[in-house]
Design an enzyme around this catalytic site. Structure first.
Site, PDB file in Angstrom:
ATOM      1  N   LYS A  78       0.097  -9.959   8.870  1.00 39.71           N
ATOM      2  CA  LYS A  78       0.226  -8.524   9.133  1.00 39.71           C
ATOM      3  C   LYS A  78      -1.134  -8.064   9.641  1.00 39.71           C
ATOM      4  CE  LYS A  78       1.085  -3.989   7.083  1.00 39.71           C
ATOM      5  NZ  LYS A  78       1.362  -3.212   5.835  1.00 39.71           N
TER       6      LYS A  78
ATOM      7  N   ARG B 103      -9.222  -0.633   5.005  1.00 41.60           N
ATOM      8  CA  ARG B 103      -9.081  -0.373   3.572  1.00 41.60           C
ATOM      9  C   ARG B 103      -9.893  -1.339   2.715  1.00 41.60           C
ATOM     10  NH1 ARG B 103      -4.904   3.112   1.714  1.00 41.60           N
ATOM     11  NH2 ARG B 103      -3.613   3.942   3.410  1.00 41.60           N
TER      12      ARG B 103
ATOM     13  N   ILE C 273       5.374  -4.248  10.319  1.00 37.66           N
ATOM     14  CA  ILE C 273       5.614  -3.838   8.937  1.00 37.66           C
ATOM     15  C   ILE C 273       5.272  -2.362   8.904  1.00 37.66           C
ATOM     16  CG2 ILE C 273       4.914  -4.121   6.531  1.00 37.66           C
ATOM     17  CD1 ILE C 273       4.580  -7.105   7.119  1.00 37.66           C
TER      18      ILE C 273
ATOM     19  N   TYR D 118      -2.390 -10.372   4.910  1.00 36.72           N
ATOM     20  CA  TYR D 118      -2.500  -8.949   5.239  1.00 36.72           C
ATOM     21  C   TYR D 118      -3.958  -8.636   5.559  1.00 36.72           C
ATOM     22  CZ  TYR D 118      -1.857  -3.844   4.619  1.00 36.72           C
ATOM     23  OH  TYR D 118      -1.829  -2.485   4.792  1.00 36.72           O
TER      24      TYR D 118
ATOM     25  N   TYR E 268     -13.682  -5.052  -2.609  1.00 38.79           N
ATOM     26  CA  TYR E 268     -14.791  -4.755  -3.537  1.00 38.79           C
ATOM     27  C   TYR E 268     -15.613  -6.003  -3.822  1.00 38.79           C
ATOM     28  CZ  TYR E 268     -17.595  -2.718  -7.231  1.00 38.79           C
ATOM     29  OH  TYR E 268     -18.655  -2.288  -7.967  1.00 38.79           O
TER      30      TYR E 268
ATOM     31  N   THR F  37       0.821  -1.207   0.000  1.00 35.24           N
ATOM     32  CA  THR F  37       0.000   0.000   0.000  1.00 35.24           C
ATOM     33  C   THR F  37       0.856   1.258   0.000  1.00 35.24           C
ATOM     34  OG1 THR F  37      -1.639  -1.210   1.310  1.00 35.24           O
ATOM     35  CG2 THR F  37      -1.877   1.184   1.193  1.00 35.24           C
ATOM     36  N   THR F  38       1.886   1.281   0.847  1.00 35.88           N
ATOM     37  CA  THR F  38       2.741   2.451   0.979  1.00 35.88           C
ATOM     38  C   THR F  38       3.507   2.733  -0.306  1.00 35.88           C
ATOM     39  OG1 THR F  38       2.952   1.959   3.332  1.00 35.88           O
ATOM     40  CG2 THR F  38       4.543   3.500   2.430  1.00 35.88           C
TER      41      THR F  38
END
Length: 294
Positions: free
Chosen positions: A163, A140, A206, A135, A109, A46-47
């Site tokens: 994570k 999100r 993380i 994850y 989604y 994501t980052t």
């Protein structure tokens, strides 16, 4: 104990210049992380603004990092999507490029149920035959890997870590009870909760902020046997994290990576840079932190 890493894994940013990936800045950044005690590097998460990177860019970024790291620390590639077959293809390609592991986000989604999660993750893991980090970031994806599902998945020989970005310690404790912590690692996905996370037996983080302060953030983990020392060391980091919360990740952290010279302060739409006054406030908070570390 067979965990991939203990302590700080860095959720790596992607530097841009004129809307192209700045590979020279990327190499400088990764070199800095290796020299400052990062324990793992997570690429194309994501980052990294991975939704705005095309497949060729993702592969070139990963290959660049893998070649530079040269097995000094694990390189973990973010390859998860809401398409199982596409995730398999990306994961297999990551293995071919030399990634040590892959990180798989929950489908978004087109959400599934818990049975679907098991089949999704196990199908990818069995196809790629690399260590897998699950994850879980419901803020999100609006999708949670329930503790019972983590337990089931942890029995797959390739699925070795979680994570946990829920920031929910009831969830963490329930997961911890259900897995073999000698073989299955639990990493925080939230920089601001690491003191409590480590005290409760978490294996690391993380991290976003470790893009610029990897050594200082790893020090917290190294001090975890002494809770008072760890809490005191976290105080200035906590103030910096407060300043970093001015906007959504990775908008603020790229201010600081640019400040350190790891690329220009540039993001890809739909992300936009901070307002100038917010940027100046964040840079001042960072300068204050760095002055205190001298």
């Amino acid at each position: 104990m067979t965990h991939m890493f203990e302590g700080v894994g860095v959720a790596l940013t992607t530097p841009f210049v004129n809307n192209e990936v700045d590979y020279d800045a990327l190499r400088r950044h990764v070199t800095f992380l290796l020299e400052n005690n990062a324990q793992a590097i997570i690429v194309n998460g994501t980052t990294a603004e991975s939704p705005t990177l095309n497949d060729e860019e993702k592969e070139h970024v990963l290959e660049t990092v893998v070649n530079l790291v040269n097995k000094q620390v694990p390189v973990i590639a973010g390859t998860g999507t809401n398409n199982t077959e596409k995730s398999i293809q990306a994961s297999v390609r990551a293995r071919q490029l030399g990634a040590d592991a892959v990180m798989l986000i929950t489908p978004y989604y087109n959400k599934t149920n818990q049975r679907g999660l098991v089949q999704h993750f196990e199908t990818i893991a069995n196809a790629v035959e690399l260590p897998v980090v699950l994850y879980n970031v419901p803020s999100r994806t609006n999708m949670t890997i329930e503790p019972e599902t983590v337990e089931t998945l942890s029995q797959n020989k390739y699925i070795v870590a979680l994570k946990d970005a829920t920031n929910d310690f009831d969830y963490f404790e329930e997961v911890k009870k259900r897995v073999n912590q000698d073989e299955f690692a639990i990493y925080s996905g939230n920089d601001d909760n690491v003191v409590d996370f480590y005290k409760r037996g978490g294996n690391g983080v993380i991290s976003v902020i470790a893009n610029v302060i990897p050594k200082e953030f790893q020090h917290l983990y190294d001090a975890k046997q002494d809770g008072d020392t760890m809490a005191k060391a976290f105080e200035p980091i906590g103030r910096l994290l407060d300043a970093l919360s001015v906007d959504v990740n990775p908008i603020p952290i790229k201010t600081l990576t640019a400040y350190e010279g790891f690329g220009s302060y540039e993001l890809r739409l739909p992300l936009v840079p901070l307002e100038e006054n917010d940027r100046q406030t964040l840079e001042q908070a960072y300068e204050t932190f760095k002055a205190g570390e001298k």
